[in-house]
Write a protein that holds these residues in place. Structure first.
Motif, short mmCIF file in Angstrom:
data_model
loop_
_atom_site.label_atom_id
_atom_site.label_comp_id
_atom_site.label_asym_id
_atom_site.label_seq_id
_atom_site.Cartn_x
_atom_site.Cartn_y
_atom_site.Cartn_z
N GLU A 5 0.85 -1.19 0.00
CA GLU A 5 0.00 0.00 0.00
C GLU A 5 0.88 1.25 0.00
O GLU A 5 1.79 1.37 0.82
N LEU A 6 0.61 2.14 -0.93
CA LEU A 6 1.26 3.45 -0.95
C LEU A 6 0.19 4.50 -0.67
O LEU A 6 -0.92 4.43 -1.22
N LYS A 7 0.54 5.47 0.17
CA LYS A 7 -0.34 6.61 0.43
C LYS A 7 0.32 7.83 -0.18
O LYS A 7 1.42 8.20 0.21
N LYS A 9 -0.27 11.92 -1.97
CA LYS A 9 -1.11 13.12 -2.03
C LYS A 9 -1.31 13.52 -3.49
O LYS A 9 -0.37 13.55 -4.27
N GLU A 13 -5.92 15.87 -1.66
CA GLU A 13 -6.55 14.56 -1.46
C GLU A 13 -5.50 13.46 -1.26
O GLU A 13 -4.49 13.42 -1.97
N GLU A 14 -5.74 12.57 -0.28
CA GLU A 14 -4.88 11.42 -0.11
C GLU A 14 -5.38 10.29 -1.01
O GLU A 14 -6.58 10.01 -1.04
N VAL A 15 -4.45 9.69 -1.73
CA VAL A 15 -4.78 8.58 -2.63
C VAL A 15 -4.03 7.35 -2.13
O VAL A 15 -2.82 7.41 -1.91
N LYS A 16 -4.76 6.28 -1.93
CA LYS A 16 -4.12 5.01 -1.57
C LYS A 16 -4.12 4.11 -2.80
O LYS A 16 -5.12 4.01 -3.50
N HIS A 18 -2.91 0.08 -3.98
CA HIS A 18 -2.47 -1.24 -3.57
C HIS A 18 -1.83 -1.91 -4.77
O HIS A 18 -2.44 -1.94 -5.85
N ASN A 66 -8.16 0.18 -6.67
CA ASN A 66 -7.37 1.35 -7.03
C ASN A 66 -8.16 2.31 -7.91
O ASN A 66 -8.81 1.89 -8.86
N ASN A 81 5.16 13.36 -5.22
CA ASN A 81 5.27 13.08 -3.78
C ASN A 81 6.73 12.85 -3.37
O ASN A 81 7.00 12.17 -2.38
#
Length: 142
Positions: A5-7, A9, A13-16, A18, A66, A81
């Motif tokens: 998992e990467l978090k 920005k 907005e935060e985007v996750k 997988h 995703n 990022n």
């Protein structure tokens, strides 16, 4: 399903995301590049086409959640990022390999140490060459 998992920005907005190379994904990469998966992954450290294909494949495993579906979009968002340099992308690719059962964490750490040592050596050598060139006596230098 086990994933990396990467978090990230995207603006405010935060985007996750997988990431996982399933068996089908590994077979797809093997067929495209006509080499074993590990060789493709190692090539993904510094070959942009392989990096993007690895990201595309790892993003789009069956039943993923995703919102990002493109390896190019993921790459650009990672750069936004502050992911930069071969070491940053090598870390993500090796973490994908660990999450996908391709290599063990200890093996990933060994690979990353080797990448770090290699690139440190290259840039140290480059700095030495530049320093020597700057200090070299030339006909116009007194």
């Amino acid at each position: 399903m086990k994933t990396l998992e990467l978090k990230l920005k995207d603006g405010e907005e935060e985007v996750k995301v997988h990431l996982r190379l399933t068996c089908g994904g590994q077979r797809k990469l093997k067929e495209k590049y006509e080499e074993d998966t590990l060789t493709t992954l190692l090539g993904g450290f510094n070959e942009i086409d392989k990096t993007i294909d690895i990201f595309d494949t790892a993003l789009n495993y069956k039943d993923n959640d995703n919102t990002i579906k493109s390896g190019e979009e993921l790459y650009d968002l990672m750069v936004d990022n502050d992911y930069c340099g071969i070491e940053a992308f090598a870390k993500v690719v090796t973490d994908i390999a660990v999450a996908s059962g391709i290599i063990k964490k200890e093996q990933a750490n060994s690979v990353l140490k080797s990448v770090e040592d290699t690139y440190d050596s290259v840039f140290n050598d480059l700095e030495n060459v530049i320093e020597k060139a700057e200090n070299k006596d030339t006909p116009t230098k007194n």
